[in-house]
Write a protein that holds these residues in place. Structure first.
Motif, PDB file in Angstrom:
ATOM      1  N   UNK A  99       0.602  -1.036  -0.622  1.00  0.00           N
ATOM      2  CA  UNK A  99      -0.194  -0.035  -0.218  1.00  0.00           C
ATOM      3  C   UNK A  99       0.499   1.082   0.123  1.00  0.00           C
ATOM      4  N   UNK A 100       2.156   1.506   0.327  1.00  0.00           N
ATOM      5  CA  UNK A 100       2.951   2.270   0.958  1.00  0.00           C
ATOM      6  C   UNK A 100       3.356   2.775  -0.409  1.00  0.00           C
ATOM      7  N   UNK A 107       1.215   8.309  -8.803  1.00  0.00           N
ATOM      8  CA  UNK A 107      -0.306   7.328 -10.180  1.00  0.00           C
ATOM      9  C   UNK A 107      -0.752   6.517  -8.888  1.00  0.00           C
ATOM     10  N   UNK A 108      -0.813   7.390  -7.556  1.00  0.00           N
ATOM     11  CA  UNK A 108      -1.378   6.419  -6.551  1.00  0.00           C
ATOM     12  C   UNK A 108      -3.014   5.995  -7.399  1.00  0.00           C
ATOM     13  N   UNK A 109      -3.827   6.101  -7.564  1.00  0.00           N
ATOM     14  CA  UNK A 109      -5.049   5.889  -7.847  1.00  0.00           C
ATOM     15  C   UNK A 109      -5.669   5.370  -6.878  1.00  0.00           C
ATOM     16  N   UNK A 110      -6.581   4.127  -6.729  1.00  0.00           N
ATOM     17  CA  UNK A 110      -7.187   3.645  -5.735  1.00  0.00           C
ATOM     18  C   UNK A 110      -6.616   2.561  -5.295  1.00  0.00           C
ATOM     19  N   UNK A 111      -7.476   2.765  -3.624  1.00  0.00           N
ATOM     20  CA  UNK A 111      -6.457   1.113  -2.595  1.00  0.00           C
ATOM     21  C   UNK A 111      -7.820   0.590  -2.579  1.00  0.00           C
ATOM     22  N   UNK A 112      -7.862  -0.551  -3.121  1.00  0.00           N
ATOM     23  CA  UNK A 112      -9.442  -1.203  -2.313  1.00  0.00           C
ATOM     24  C   UNK A 112      -9.168  -1.601  -1.360  1.00  0.00           C
ATOM     25  N   UNK A 132       2.494   7.067   5.872  1.00  0.00           N
ATOM     26  CA  UNK A 132       3.225   7.958   4.670  1.00  0.00           C
ATOM     27  C   UNK A 132       2.737   9.348   5.229  1.00  0.00           C
ATOM     28  N   UNK A 133       2.436  10.178   6.374  1.00  0.00           N
ATOM     29  CA  UNK A 133       2.718  10.792   6.748  1.00  0.00           C
ATOM     30  C   UNK A 133       2.395  12.322   5.858  1.00  0.00           C
ATOM     31  N   UNK A 134       0.522  11.943   5.094  1.00  0.00           N
ATOM     32  CA  UNK A 134       0.458  13.201   4.311  1.00  0.00           C
ATOM     33  C   UNK A 134      -1.276  13.539   5.210  1.00  0.00           C
ATOM     34  N   UNK A 135      -1.254  14.382   4.997  1.00  0.00           N
ATOM     35  CA  UNK A 135      -3.069  15.022   5.197  1.00  0.00           C
ATOM     36  C   UNK A 135      -3.951  14.109   4.158  1.00  0.00           C
ATOM     37  N   UNK A 229      -6.120   1.115  -8.785  1.00  0.00           N
ATOM     38  CA  UNK A 229      -4.312   1.017  -9.148  1.00  0.00           C
ATOM     39  C   UNK A 229      -4.102  -0.339  -8.011  1.00  0.00           C
ATOM     40  N   UNK A 230      -4.429  -0.886  -6.268  1.00  0.00           N
ATOM     41  CA  UNK A 230      -4.475  -1.801  -6.288  1.00  0.00           C
ATOM     42  C   UNK A 230      -5.532  -2.709  -5.187  1.00  0.00           C
ATOM     43  N   UNK A 231      -5.438  -3.649  -4.826  1.00  0.00           N
ATOM     44  CA  UNK A 231      -6.393  -4.182  -4.491  1.00  0.00           C
ATOM     45  C   UNK A 231      -5.393  -5.040  -3.533  1.00  0.00           C
ATOM     46  N   UNK A 232      -6.466  -5.046  -2.565  1.00  0.00           N
ATOM     47  CA  UNK A 232      -5.536  -5.845  -1.295  1.00  0.00           C
ATOM     48  C   UNK A 232      -6.553  -6.970  -0.255  1.00  0.00           C
TER      49      UNK A 232
END
Length: 735
Positions: A99-100, A107-112, A132-135, A229-232
């Motif tokens: 995920x990180x 182009x991070x896209x969506x993570x499911x 990740x340390x982002x808002x 972008x990623x399925x987990x």
């Protein structure tokens, strides 16, 4: 994290009352961790029941109680705050890394992030964003509630959160979507959409996700209709990680042996582990007492309830949404044994066809109540099984579980009988046009793949005194057992069947089954003396049965046991008796086996040319058997190996190599790895004898690779040792 005023209020009231955190937790029947989280402002939405219990335990005034209760009431229904970021997040290193990597991409896209109830999806997503340390901003979608947010609701709440509530979000869908796209491109905050119930809820946000603006969606469903972008898939935690989490929650109990068993019974479900840890930490239960409750099936889910948290409630949210048939299927899965199952087995307790069962199982996957496994297989963890069993008792009655289990067992034993027939000699087979098991390969896949289910059904037949079912099942597996000696339970299976035959006063069946147990003693256990004892008992039963065919089979197994003990002179009279009996009954297939046994005796006596002639006669007899008969193929592989073995002893290298070549091809076609390794053993010997050391080495190494040393049965262990010894001779290392 900065303390919140309401957390300071609780801390002040507690210290004024002279209570330690542990004292108050014990008196209020809540977790120490729960109290700590409220005081530190980590638990931002404490349940009213929790606050009331704390207020009662503190003995506060009416005004102070109202002030405390306002902690729970003062929150907006869908806050900007995310799920609690826990300080003891444990494990998930590989998943977190994936995920990180996606969040850091251009182009991070969506993570499911999907998974079943209680598996820790929200906590996992919050941890990824913390690292990740982002808002980031968060919307609880209420996907499992009776009134989930609409797509417009989601967009409007995101607009409000992104503008700190200073902007009234548009009430028209297109306008809200356009405004959200503007804001997301401007502030570039990450977004956590928690507990999605459908693709439609989140599609506008996922589609609007631009470069560097990651969106994480958690859901019990895989949300397969979304571009991501990623399925987990978040699975239950491995055993070691579950124990590590418990040890972090209750460090004082880390040294107690029972804690590992508690972790095991929590089935790797983080919600269950946290509740268990909270109860132990709050001294509601000590470790041993809690373990006792977990081990009692009727108490397991009740034990996993603490304060406002409940494993059963988390499961019920998904279960209550199920259509009637799907709910029936889910409940019935509680009676299925084994770690995984296919749609046929999943539908067997209810007698459903494969298509109906598969549709229901896929719906259960979408709601996180069943885990998908490779090869169209499924898995239900133990806590969900316990929940399903409770639902059977509550909705179908106390006798329903037994009826479901009996229907399942009848189904799998019937299928086992049909699959096993594919390996019997042609004369013993029926239903040649069985579409389910058109050939040995399909039958073998089913028998080995569903072993957990049919073995449990067989054991139930044994314990239930169903002697006929036990005898029939064991006898039907005679020919297949030769192809899977590494299973490890044949001796037990045939022994149970012998006991069943004696209990039914069926001496003929007992004699035949003692012959099969003799085989298991030799091939599975390597117990030669024990094999002779079993074969001799079988001969006694056969003579009492007064049946020529049964007696001939018993004589054959006594001869085999003597050959295993390197006593060919003692074996020959029994071989002759077996040949006479099978000649009288006209059993040509059994005669082939006896002649093969005679050839093996001749080989042990050093009469190699006669042994080769005997096995050549066996091969001629086999030509009369139907094409593709698995039993005949097995006998042919053995005969070819024996020809190669005797030819090697005589130094007739070309003859040995040709026989071994043919044996290897036949064993490979039968998917009999040990038989193929035995053929390679003889071919390597022939190549080495004729001066082709490189070819011999390749064959020896190939044979070794075919045998799994960790799972090798006695027969495979012998050939493995022979191949290794031959390799040492080839390399000049043997004396």
């Amino acid at each position: 994290m900065q303390e919140r005023p309401d957390g300071e209020l609780l801390r002040r009231l507690r210290t004024t009352a002279g209570r330690t955190m542990a004292d108050l937790a014990d008196a209020a029947h809540v977790g120490v961790r729960t109290l700590s989280d409220i005081e530190r402002g980590v638990a931002r939405r404490p349940q009213r029941a929790t606050i009331e219990a704390i207020a009662t335990a503190l003995g506060v005034t009416s005004a102070e109680r109202d002030a405390l209760l306002s902690i729970g009431r003062a929150r907006p229904s869908t806050p900007a705050s995310a799920p609690d970021v826990v300080g003891d997040f444990t494990g998930r290193d590989t998943e977190l890394g994936r995920v990180l990597d996606r969040l850091r991409g251009a182009h991070a896209g969506a993570v499911i992030v999907s998974g079943g109830p209680g598996v820790g999806k929200s906590t996992f997503a919050a941890e990824a964003l913390r690292v990740r340390g982002v808002p980031w901003i968060h919307v609880d979608l209420g996907g499992q509630t009776a009134a989930p947010l609409s797509a417009l609701d989601v967009l409007r709440r995101l607009v409000s959160l992104a503008t700190d509530g200073t902007e009234e979000a548009p009430v028209i869908f297109d306008a809200a979507a356009a405004r959200w796209r503007e804001l997301s491109a401007d502030h570039r905050h990450a977004v956590l959409l928690d507990d999605a119930g459908s693709e439609a809820q989140v599609r506008p946000v996922v589609d609007a996700a631009g470069p560097g603006v990651p969106v994480i969606v958690t859901s019990r469903s895989p949300l397969a209709g979304l571009d991501a972008g990623l399925r987990l898939q978040v699975e239950p935690m491995p055993r070691a990680d579950g124990l590590a989490l418990l040890e972090r929650i209750v460090p004082d109990a880390a040294s107690e042996p029972a804690l590992a068993a508690v972790a095991e019974h929590c089935a790797g479900i983080p919600l269950a582990l946290r509740i268990a840890g909270s109860r132990i930490a709050a001294r509601t239960d000590d470790v041993d007492g809690f373990l006792g409750a977990m081990r009692a099936e009727e108490q397991r889910l009740g034990a996993l309830r603490h304060g406002d948290r409940s494993v059963e409630a988390a499961f019920a949210v998904s279960y209550e949404r199920l259509p009637s048939v799907t709910a029936q299927v889910f409940r019935s899965l509680a009676v299925i044994d084994g770690t995984s199952f296919d749609a046929r087995t999943g539908g067997a307790p209810l007698g459903l066809d494969d298509v109906t069962a598969e549709d229901a199982l896929e719906e259960l996957v979408d709601l996180g109540l069943v885990e998908p496994r490779g090869g169209n297989r499924y898995h239900v963890h133990d806590l969900l099984r316990a929940f399903g069993a409770d639902r059977i008792d509550a909705e179908d009655g106390p006798g329903a579980s037994r009826a479901l289990r009996e229907r399942l067992h009848r189904s799998v034993l019937s299928l086992l009988d049909r699959a096993a027939r594919r390996f019997a000699p042609e004369s013993a087979r029926r239903d040649q046009a069985d579409p389910e098991f058109a050939g040995p390969a399909a039958a073998r896949r089913w028998i080995t793949g569903e072993v957990d289910h049919w073995w449990a059904a067989f054991r139930a037949a044994v314990s239930g005194g169903l002697h006929g079912d036990v005898i029939r099942t064991a006898a039907g597996l005679e020919w297949f057992s030769n192809l899977w000696p590494a299973w490890g339970h044949w001796y037990e299976l045939f022994g149970d069947a012998v006991d069943a035959a004696h209990a039914a006063d069926d001496r003929a069946s007992a004699a035949r089954l003692l012959g099969l147990q003799t085989w298991a003693a030799l091939m599975e256990r390597g117990d030669r003396a024990g094999a002779l004892e079993l074969a001799t008992r079988g001969l006694t039963d056969a003579r009492a049965a007064d049946d020529d065919a049964v007696s001939a089979s018993a004589e054959y197994h006594v001869a085999w046991a003597h050959l295993a003990l390197r006593q060919p002179d003692l074996a020959l009279p029994h071989i002759d008796a077996a040949i006479d009996g099978n000649t009288r009954t006209g059993d040509d297939a059994a005669l082939v086996q006896c002649r093969s046994m005679a050839g093996a005796a001749l080989h042990l006596l050093g009469r190699h040319a006669e042994a080769i002639a005997s096995f050549r006669a066996v091969l001629r007899d086999l030509e009369r058997v139907g094409e593709g008969d698995p039993g005949a193929v097995f006998t042919r592989v053995v005969a070819l190996e024996e020809i190669a073995k005797s030819a090697n002893a005589l130094g007739r290298w070309d003859e040995a190599r040709d026989a071994a070549d043919a044996g290897f091809g036949a064993a490979s076609a039968l998917s009999w790895d040990t038989g193929a390794a035995r053929a390679l053993r003889q071919r390597a010997e022939a190549l080495f004898g004729s001066g082709e050391a490189d070819g011999a080495r390749r064959d020896a190494e190939r044979g070794i690779a075919l045998v799994d040393a960790d799972r090798a049965d006695a027969q495979a262990a012998v050939v493995l040792g022979e191949l290794r010894a031959l390799l040492e001779r080839i390399d000049g290392r043997a004396p």
